[in-house]
Every structure is written in structure tokens, then in C-alpha cells.
Motif scaffolding. Structure first.
Motif, PDB file in Angstrom:
ATOM      1  N   ALA A  83       0.847  -1.191   0.000  1.00 38.49           N
ATOM      2  CA  ALA A  83       0.000   0.000   0.000  1.00 38.49           C
ATOM      3  C   ALA A  83       0.881   1.239   0.000  1.00 38.49           C
ATOM      4  CB  ALA A  83      -0.904  -0.001   1.236  1.00 38.49           C
ATOM      5  N   VAL A  84       0.621   2.153  -0.948  1.00 40.74           N
ATOM      6  CA  VAL A  84       1.362   3.406  -1.006  1.00 40.74           C
ATOM      7  C   VAL A  84       0.353   4.561  -1.040  1.00 40.74           C
ATOM      8  CG1 VAL A  84       3.353   2.396  -2.161  1.00 40.74           C
ATOM      9  CG2 VAL A  84       1.507   3.344  -3.532  1.00 40.74           C
ATOM     10  N   LEU A  85       0.746   5.674  -0.458  1.00 40.87           N
ATOM     11  CA  LEU A  85      -0.132   6.834  -0.422  1.00 40.87           C
ATOM     12  C   LEU A  85      -0.259   7.411  -1.824  1.00 40.87           C
ATOM     13  CD1 LEU A  85       1.143   8.609   2.823  1.00 40.87           C
ATOM     14  CD2 LEU A  85      -0.532   6.753   2.574  1.00 40.87           C
ATOM     15  N   GLY A  86      -1.497   7.715  -2.234  1.00 44.97           N
ATOM     16  CA  GLY A  86      -1.712   8.207  -3.589  1.00 44.97           C
ATOM     17  C   GLY A  86      -3.005   8.975  -3.719  1.00 44.97           C
ATOM     18  N   GLY A  87      -3.555   8.946  -4.914  1.00 42.34           N
ATOM     19  CA  GLY A  87      -4.703   9.781  -5.262  1.00 42.34           C
ATOM     20  C   GLY A  87      -4.213  10.987  -6.034  1.00 42.34           C
ATOM     21  N   SER A  88      -4.957  11.395  -7.057  1.00 36.35           N
ATOM     22  CA  SER A  88      -4.480  12.442  -7.949  1.00 36.35           C
ATOM     23  C   SER A  88      -4.228  13.759  -7.233  1.00 36.35           C
ATOM     24  CB  SER A  88      -5.484  12.660  -9.086  1.00 36.35           C
ATOM     25  OG  SER A  88      -4.985  13.562 -10.036  1.00 36.35           O
ATOM     26  N   GLY A  89      -5.119  14.142  -6.319  1.00 40.15           N
ATOM     27  CA  GLY A  89      -4.917  15.387  -5.588  1.00 40.15           C
ATOM     28  C   GLY A  89      -3.672  15.340  -4.720  1.00 40.15           C
ATOM     29  N   PHE A  90      -3.520  14.259  -3.963  1.00 44.01           N
ATOM     30  CA  PHE A  90      -2.342  14.104  -3.107  1.00 44.01           C
ATOM     31  C   PHE A  90      -1.065  14.072  -3.945  1.00 44.01           C
ATOM     32  CE2 PHE A  90       0.797  11.310  -1.125  1.00 44.01           C
ATOM     33  CZ  PHE A  90       1.011  11.990   0.075  1.00 44.01           C
ATOM     34  N   ASN A  91      -1.061  13.310  -5.028  1.00 48.12           N
ATOM     35  CA  ASN A  91       0.133  13.201  -5.868  1.00 48.12           C
ATOM     36  C   ASN A  91       0.549  14.553  -6.436  1.00 48.12           C
ATOM     37  OD1 ASN A  91       0.040  10.430  -5.455  1.00 48.12           O
ATOM     38  ND2 ASN A  91      -0.865   9.983  -7.453  1.00 48.12           N
ATOM     39  N   THR A  92      -0.424  15.336  -6.891  1.00 51.41           N
ATOM     40  CA  THR A  92      -0.110  16.626  -7.489  1.00 51.41           C
ATOM     41  C   THR A  92       0.423  17.593  -6.441  1.00 51.41           C
ATOM     42  OG1 THR A  92      -1.883  16.261  -9.103  1.00 51.41           O
ATOM     43  CG2 THR A  92      -0.982  18.484  -8.950  1.00 51.41           C
ATOM     44  N   ALA A  93      -0.198  17.600  -5.262  1.00 57.69           N
ATOM     45  CA  ALA A  93       0.310  18.448  -4.178  1.00 57.69           C
ATOM     46  C   ALA A  93       1.729  18.045  -3.808  1.00 57.69           C
ATOM     47  CB  ALA A  93      -0.617  18.357  -2.968  1.00 57.69           C
ATOM     48  N   LEU A  94       1.987  16.737  -3.770  1.00 58.04           N
ATOM     49  CA  LEU A  94       3.323  16.236  -3.449  1.00 58.04           C
ATOM     50  C   LEU A  94       4.347  16.727  -4.470  1.00 58.04           C
ATOM     51  CD1 LEU A  94       5.097  14.329  -1.711  1.00 58.04           C
ATOM     52  CD2 LEU A  94       4.407  12.469  -3.243  1.00 58.04           C
ATOM     53  N   ALA A  95       4.029  16.624  -5.757  1.00 61.92           N
ATOM     54  CA  ALA A  95       4.952  17.069  -6.796  1.00 61.92           C
ATOM     55  C   ALA A  95       5.198  18.569  -6.709  1.00 61.92           C
ATOM     56  CB  ALA A  95       4.404  16.691  -8.173  1.00 61.92           C
ATOM     57  N   LEU A  96       4.159  19.346  -6.482  1.00 59.86           N
ATOM     58  CA  LEU A  96       4.329  20.789  -6.331  1.00 59.86           C
ATOM     59  C   LEU A  96       5.283  21.113  -5.186  1.00 59.86           C
ATOM     60  CD1 LEU A  96       0.678  21.941  -6.955  1.00 59.86           C
ATOM     61  CD2 LEU A  96       2.649  23.210  -7.807  1.00 59.86           C
ATOM     62  N   ALA A  97       5.067  20.463  -4.042  1.00 62.12           N
ATOM     63  CA  ALA A  97       5.909  20.729  -2.878  1.00 62.12           C
ATOM     64  C   ALA A  97       7.354  20.331  -3.146  1.00 62.12           C
ATOM     65  CB  ALA A  97       5.363  19.989  -1.657  1.00 62.12           C
ATOM     66  N   ALA A 152       2.798  16.763   6.501  1.00 63.18           N
ATOM     67  CA  ALA A 152       3.652  17.554   7.391  1.00 63.18           C
ATOM     68  C   ALA A 152       5.116  17.443   6.983  1.00 63.18           C
ATOM     69  CB  ALA A 152       3.462  17.106   8.835  1.00 63.18           C
ATOM     70  N   GLU A 153       5.559  16.228   6.670  1.00 62.04           N
ATOM     71  CA  GLU A 153       6.952  16.018   6.281  1.00 62.04           C
ATOM     72  C   GLU A 153       7.310  16.773   5.004  1.00 62.04           C
ATOM     73  OE1 GLU A 153       7.320  11.462   8.075  1.00 62.04           O
ATOM     74  OE2 GLU A 153       7.104  11.797   5.919  1.00 62.04           O
ATOM     75  N   GLU A 154       6.345  16.895   4.092  1.00 61.66           N
ATOM     76  CA  GLU A 154       6.598  17.540   2.811  1.00 61.66           C
ATOM     77  C   GLU A 154       6.361  19.048   2.854  1.00 61.66           C
ATOM     78  OE1 GLU A 154       7.908  16.010   0.326  1.00 61.66           O
ATOM     79  OE2 GLU A 154       7.601  13.885   0.829  1.00 61.66           O
ATOM     80  N   GLY A 155       5.925  19.558   3.996  1.00 59.76           N
ATOM     81  CA  GLY A 155       5.680  20.990   4.121  1.00 59.76           C
ATOM     82  C   GLY A 155       4.431  21.467   3.412  1.00 59.76           C
ATOM     83  N   ILE A 156       3.451  20.590   3.244  1.00 58.51           N
ATOM     84  CA  ILE A 156       2.196  20.942   2.579  1.00 58.51           C
ATOM     85  C   ILE A 156       1.203  21.477   3.614  1.00 58.51           C
ATOM     86  CG2 ILE A 156       0.245  20.023   1.268  1.00 58.51           C
ATOM     87  CD1 ILE A 156       2.237  17.954   0.090  1.00 58.51           C
ATOM     88  N   SER A 211       2.507  13.955 -11.465  1.00 58.79           N
ATOM     89  CA  SER A 211       3.838  14.529 -11.304  1.00 58.79           C
ATOM     90  C   SER A 211       4.113  15.558 -12.394  1.00 58.79           C
ATOM     91  CB  SER A 211       4.898  13.428 -11.338  1.00 58.79           C
ATOM     92  OG  SER A 211       4.753  12.548 -10.242  1.00 58.79           O
ATOM     93  N   PHE A 212       3.708  15.236 -13.620  1.00 60.97           N
ATOM     94  CA  PHE A 212       3.855  16.176 -14.735  1.00 60.97           C
ATOM     95  C   PHE A 212       3.115  17.477 -14.426  1.00 60.97           C
ATOM     96  CE2 PHE A 212       2.879  18.190 -18.678  1.00 60.97           C
ATOM     97  CZ  PHE A 212       3.905  17.883 -19.560  1.00 60.97           C
ATOM     98  N   MET A 213       1.864  17.344 -13.968  1.00 65.64           N
ATOM     99  CA  MET A 213       1.059  18.542 -13.728  1.00 65.64           C
ATOM    100  C   MET A 213       1.620  19.360 -12.583  1.00 65.64           C
ATOM    101  SD  MET A 213      -1.541  20.001 -15.054  1.00 65.64           S
ATOM    102  CE  MET A 213      -2.273  21.589 -14.679  1.00 65.64           C
ATOM    103  N   GLY A 214       2.018  18.694 -11.492  1.00 60.32           N
ATOM    104  CA  GLY A 214       2.585  19.419 -10.371  1.00 60.32           C
ATOM    105  C   GLY A 214       3.849  20.160 -10.760  1.00 60.32           C
ATOM    106  N   ALA A 215       4.714  19.509 -11.547  1.00 54.96           N
ATOM    107  CA  ALA A 215       5.945  20.153 -11.994  1.00 54.96           C
ATOM    108  C   ALA A 215       5.651  21.316 -12.935  1.00 54.96           C
ATOM    109  CB  ALA A 215       6.838  19.123 -12.681  1.00 54.96           C
ATOM    110  N   PHE A 216       4.677  21.137 -13.814  1.00 55.86           N
ATOM    111  CA  PHE A 216       4.290  22.204 -14.747  1.00 55.86           C
ATOM    112  C   PHE A 216       3.844  23.441 -13.975  1.00 55.86           C
ATOM    113  CE2 PHE A 216       1.445  24.401 -17.672  1.00 55.86           C
ATOM    114  CZ  PHE A 216       2.126  24.339 -18.871  1.00 55.86           C
TER     115      PHE A 216
END
Length: 310
Positions: A27-41, A67-71, A251-256
């Protein structure tokens, strides 16, 4: 670069993915909203996340990672329903398909609405968390508020037919949200699901609304950016050693978006974005997406986007 950040709205769920060779699923943490926020951070942009999470152990893991990612967690709601999940199956090319478990989970609870949007230059909404049910209706209200407040708005369709309503209703929901956006992102597969082989007509209609950008990804073929009344910008797919494609589009969208933030491309300027900012964002996003594909699950790299003038 602007001091105001990005607000992300979309689902958080646990991806049940195939483990390494010889190991059971993990099990890994995911979901499109979470993933995009993670990439942005991880790409250096200030980001807040608006979502409902469970009080269960998996929900606590999400809170800890944020918290670890500063989001920013000011707009994260917590409920007693369990964490939703998606079981991923991979084909020979590492492309994932999903079986979802959403009913009766935290997904059914709309997150707390921000009292104001003064801290943000941009709102990004994504996937069925912004399209379906109570969460989708709350996303629509938030998008309207963001437009009224002068934020730029983006929407990633991330179509998942298994959890969306019948096609005519799904199409209406997507187009209602698309009409509120400055930047639309979809995959070629998303477009074909919604509009069949003639999806170019839908693209033309979306672009006809005004100074809008349409970002289309097409797997190993790369993709293209369609700026309003300008020549398309084609970009390659750089991924070579693909472990899986989970979270690649996010990841693409967050980086963009992170590149646009760094170069002052969010807010009102997004409605008439200079070509050099488009090109810089695309160049950076393909690198981040490629590095993510070399990892299991969504695990975008920690990179700073270069200046458009470098």
C-alpha cells in the motif's frame, strides 16, 4: 515568482500496487490530488491541500506525509470513515488500471471550504475527487469562488470510467468545470473516453472560450500544449526504464505548475501566458514525470525548476 501559492483539490487514497519481484502487493499513499500536491511541494512551490482524510491509521499516514513535505494542512478535514483505496494492475509496459473502493469512505465527505482565498494565486482541481458526488459539487463551488477572487484555475480530467456516472452525465460534469478554467489537462485516453475518435471538436470548443491553455499527454508519445490562437508546442516523453506509470500525469502537472509559479506564470498572467514560460514549464515537467516513472508508485523527485530565462 509570486509569494502567493497553489491550492490543490482532489482525492487522496491508498494505491495497492504490485510489490517488487517475489513480494506481495504493498500500500502506497496516492490519489491524484495528493500526488499533485506532493509534486508541487517537491518542486519548491508553496502548496495547500483541500481534502477529507480518515482518522484511521492510513489517514494518519497521509497527515504525517503532508507535514513532512511541508504541505499546508489548514483545509484538510478529518472524518471517521475509512480511507478509500485503488488496487492497481500493471500491463507489460507498466501502465496501470485501477479497481476502486470509494463508497462509505472518507471520499464521501466534502472537505472544509477555505474561508477566503487571499493566500493563493492558483487553484488546481483534479480527477473524480473534483467531479463526482459531494466532493465534486464542493469542487465546483470552490472553482467559481476562485474565478470571482481572480485566481487562475486548472483542471486535470484524469478520467476513471469505473467510478464516474454514465457518459452523458460525466461529459456534462467535466464540461461544466472546464468552462471555469484557464488551463485544462487531459490525456489522449481521457479525451477518447469522453468524446470518441473525434475529440478534436471538443478541444476546439474548449479553446474557443477564450485565452485558455489545453495540455494533452499521450503516454510514450509525449504530448502537446495548445495555447489559444498560437502554434501547438510538442513535447517528448523522456521515460526509458519504466517501473510503472502510477502518478506520472500528476507529477507532470505538479511540476508544470511549479515551474509557472517560479516564473510568475500563475494568476492573471496565465490567461495570456508567454511562450517562453510555456516552454520552460513543459521542459521541466517531462523530466519530473520521467523520473517518477522510474520509481514504484508516485514518488516525484525533489527538483527546483529553472528560471525561464536561464
Amino acid at each position: 515568482m509570486t509569494g502567493k501559492g497553489v491550492l490543490v483539490y482532489g482525492e487522496a487514497l491508498v494505491d495497492i500496487v504490485p510489490g517488487a519481484a517475489g513480494h506481495e502487493r504493498e500500500a502506497v499513499l496516492g490519489g491524484s490530488g495528493f500526488n499533485t500536491a506532493l509534486a508541487l511541494a517537491r518542486c519548491g512551490a508553496p502548496v495547500a491541500y483541500n481534502v477529507s482524510l480518515s482518522r484511521d491509521t492510513l489517514g494518519q499516514s497521509f497527515l504525517q506525509r503532508l507535514a513532512e513535505e511541508g504541505i499546508d494542512q489548514r483545509f484538510v478535514g478529518v472524518c471517521y470513515a475509512p480511507t478509500p483505496s485503488a488496487t492497481a494492475s500493471l500491463d507489460a509496459d507498466g501502465v496501470a488500471t485501477y479497481r476502486f473502493s470509494l463508497n462509505g469512505t472518507a471520499f464521501d465527505t466534502a472537505p472544509p471550504a477555505p474561508a477566503d482565498l487571499d493566500d493563493f494565486a492558483h487553484l488546481h482541481v483534479t480527477s473524480f475527487g473534483a467531479t463526482l458526488g459531494a466532493s465534486g459539487e464542493a469542487a465546483l463551488v470552490l472553482m467559481r469562488r476562485a474565478r470571482e477572487a481572480g485566481l487562475s484555475v486548472s483542471y486535470d480530467f484524469n478520467i476513471r470510467p469505473a467510478v464516474l456516472p454514465a457518459l452523458p452525465e460525466a461529459r456534462r460534469a467535466v464540461e461544466e468545470r472546464a468552462a471555469l478554467c484557464d488551463l485544462l489537462k487531459c490525456s489522449a485516453d481521457d479525451a477518447q473516453v469522453l468524446h470518441g475518435a473525434e475529440f478534436g471538436y471538443a478541444f476546439a470548443r474548449w479553446l474557443a472560450h477564450g485565452d485558455r491553455l489545453l495540455l494533452v499527454t499521450d503516454g510514450e508519445k509525449g504530448g502537446y500544449l495548445l495555447p489559444f490562437r498560437r502554434e501547438p508546442m510538442v513535447f517528448p516523453a523522456l521515460a526509458q526504464d519504466v517501473v510503472d506509470t502510477i502518478g506520472a500525469g500528476d507529477s507532470f502537472m505538479g511540476a508544470f505548475l511549479a515551474s509557472l509559479w517560479r516564473n510568475g506564470g500563475l494568476g492573471e498572467v496565465l490567461r495570456n501566458l508567454p511562450n517562453e514560460l510555456c516552454a520552460a514549464a513543459l521542459s521541466f515537467a517531462v523530466v519530473v514525470a520521467a523520473e517518477n516513472c522510474a520509481q514504484r508508485g508516485c514518488n516525484p523527485p525533489r527538483l527546483e525548476p529553472p528560471s525561464a530565462h536561464d
